[in-house]
Design an enzyme around this catalytic site. Structure first.
Site, PDB file in Angstrom:
ATOM      1  N   SER A  30       0.891  -1.221   0.089  1.00 49.71           N
ATOM      2  CA  SER A  30       0.000   0.020   0.065  1.00 49.71           C
ATOM      3  C   SER A  30       0.686   1.243   0.063  1.00 49.71           C
ATOM      4  O   SER A  30       0.192   2.362  -0.310  1.00 49.71           O
ATOM      5  CB  SER A  30      -1.084  -0.022   1.450  1.00 49.71           C
ATOM      6  OG  SER A  30      -0.135   0.200   2.378  1.00 49.71           O
ATOM      7  N   HIS A  70       1.153   4.214   6.778  1.00 51.79           N
ATOM      8  CA  HIS A  70       0.556   5.097   5.960  1.00 51.79           C
ATOM      9  C   HIS A  70       1.134   6.587   5.832  1.00 51.79           C
ATOM     10  O   HIS A  70       1.474   6.808   7.013  1.00 51.79           O
ATOM     11  CB  HIS A  70      -0.741   5.029   5.953  1.00 51.79           C
ATOM     12  CG  HIS A  70      -1.499   3.885   5.196  1.00 51.79           C
ATOM     13  ND1 HIS A  70      -2.466   3.591   5.169  1.00 51.79           N
ATOM     14  CD2 HIS A  70      -0.908   2.816   4.320  1.00 51.79           C
ATOM     15  CE1 HIS A  70      -2.855   2.327   4.481  1.00 51.79           C
ATOM     16  NE2 HIS A  70      -1.908   2.136   4.179  1.00 51.79           N
ATOM     17  N   ASP A  96      -7.834   6.332   4.472  1.00 52.21           N
ATOM     18  CA  ASP A  96      -7.944   5.168   5.360  1.00 52.21           C
ATOM     19  C   ASP A  96      -9.415   5.079   6.162  1.00 52.21           C
ATOM     20  O   ASP A  96      -9.347   4.393   7.112  1.00 52.21           O
ATOM     21  CB  ASP A  96      -7.010   5.087   6.252  1.00 52.21           C
ATOM     22  CG  ASP A  96      -5.618   4.898   5.596  1.00 52.21           C
ATOM     23  OD1 ASP A  96      -5.607   4.197   4.519  1.00 52.21           O
ATOM     24  OD2 ASP A  96      -4.465   5.044   6.150  1.00 52.21           O
TER      25      ASP A  96
END
Length: 153
Positions: A30, A70, A96
């Protein structure tokens, strides 16, 4: 002796970095192209450092055991100085919010495990292989145990 030394080093890293987990492995794609699956990240989590847009954070979500790596997408600062922020994986199409617990739209500083300060590419792939292939994990543990037995003084 080896285990106690490793624990002392880990605890020392926790104190120096201010992070409950000063080293983590990237488990998914990701964050590509910034980080790839298997990259080893070095984290800090000093309270005095403000969280900034664009910074890469590792955070925990209530009810999930594995932390997520992230990038901070947006910051929302309240008048009282409290900061909330939204994250997104570089390789993901959406933010998210779908990963956060039900009813949660922003993360808070208490959710942060650490912030990425450096990395070593692909060195954590062994961790991923041991999780994905349990037989590989047992083989590695067997070989380590055999090595300890053979090299005893």
């Amino acid at each position: 002796m080896i285990v106690s030394s490793a624990l002392m080093i880990w605890k020392g890293l926790m104190v120096v970095t201010g992070s409950e987990s000063p080293i983590v492995v990237v488990l998914s794609g990701s964050m590509e192209p910034a980080f790839h699956r298997g990259d080893l990240l070095f984290l800090t989590n000093r309270i005095e450092d403000p969280i900034r847009v664009g910074e890469i954070v590792v955070f925990r979500i209530e009810g999930r055991e594995i932390p997520i790596v992230h990038r901070v997408l947006k910051i929302h600062e309240k008048q009282n100085g409290d900061i909330k922020f939204l994250t997104k994986g570089d390789n993901n199409a959406v933010d998210d919010r779908g990963l956060y617990k039900r009813g949660q739209h922003w993360l808070e500083k208490k959710d942060v495990v650490g912030r990425a300060r450096g990395f070593v590419p692909y060195i954590g792939i062994v961790t991923i292989l041991m999780n994905d292939y349990p037989k590989f994990k047992y083989a590695v543990l067997f070989l380590l145990g055999l090595f300890v037995l053979v090299h005893r003084e």
